[in-house]
Design a protein around this motif. Sequence first.
Motif, short mmCIF file in Angstrom:
data_model
loop_
_atom_site.label_atom_id
_atom_site.label_comp_id
_atom_site.label_asym_id
_atom_site.label_seq_id
_atom_site.Cartn_x
_atom_site.Cartn_y
_atom_site.Cartn_z
N UNK A 126 13.44 16.33 67.16
CA UNK A 126 12.32 16.86 66.29
C UNK A 126 11.88 18.45 66.26
N UNK A 127 12.30 18.99 67.42
CA UNK A 127 11.79 20.40 67.47
C UNK A 127 12.96 21.19 66.59
N UNK A 128 14.08 20.81 66.87
CA UNK A 128 15.09 21.22 65.77
C UNK A 128 14.95 21.27 64.33
N UNK A 129 14.42 20.04 63.93
CA UNK A 129 14.37 19.76 62.54
C UNK A 129 13.14 20.55 62.04
N UNK A 130 12.00 20.69 62.99
CA UNK A 130 10.91 21.40 62.65
C UNK A 130 11.35 22.98 62.44
N UNK A 173 8.32 24.47 59.70
CA UNK A 173 7.60 25.58 60.57
C UNK A 173 8.05 27.05 60.02
N UNK A 174 9.08 27.27 59.40
CA UNK A 174 8.87 28.43 58.82
C UNK A 174 8.01 28.67 57.55
#
Length: 155
Positions: free
Chosen positions: A63-67, A72-73
């Motif tokens: 999830x963090x990598x996808x975000x 997120x950018x």
Amino acid sequence: MFDPLTAGLGFASAGIGALTGFGAQRTQANIANAQMAAAADQLKWNIQQGRDIAKFGEGGNVGARVAQGTWMPDLDLGRQLYAKKFELGPLAEMESATLSDRARRGVALESSLEAREQRQRANREALKASLAEKEAAMAGMFGRIAPRDVGTMFV
């Protein structure tokens, strides 16, 4: 040797004791089996919980990598744009007002009576110091000279 009644009661007592002993052994075996089953269930639960925690950690990483690669950018860009608009708009106006107010106060402070008197005192002290240096040089050549009042001089 033994009374038949006493012998009969003894054998009956031994038989009952043997039967209750078997029951106690069965009860202890049941308790031991229940404890082992509870320990096995606890072990299974601990293993399952460890697997769930590992899956949750992997899911969080995904999830963090996808975000970081997708939305997120965009949020960060939006925040930066909002901050820049605020910096160029209301914040710039407030800073300009603060600077002009500070300059106005500085001019008012410099033109105040106390500031003028302080500058004059400092100029008088500087004049006294330079006059004392020159008089000392003259006194070295020509002897002592009468003191002068610098209060009558323009400062």
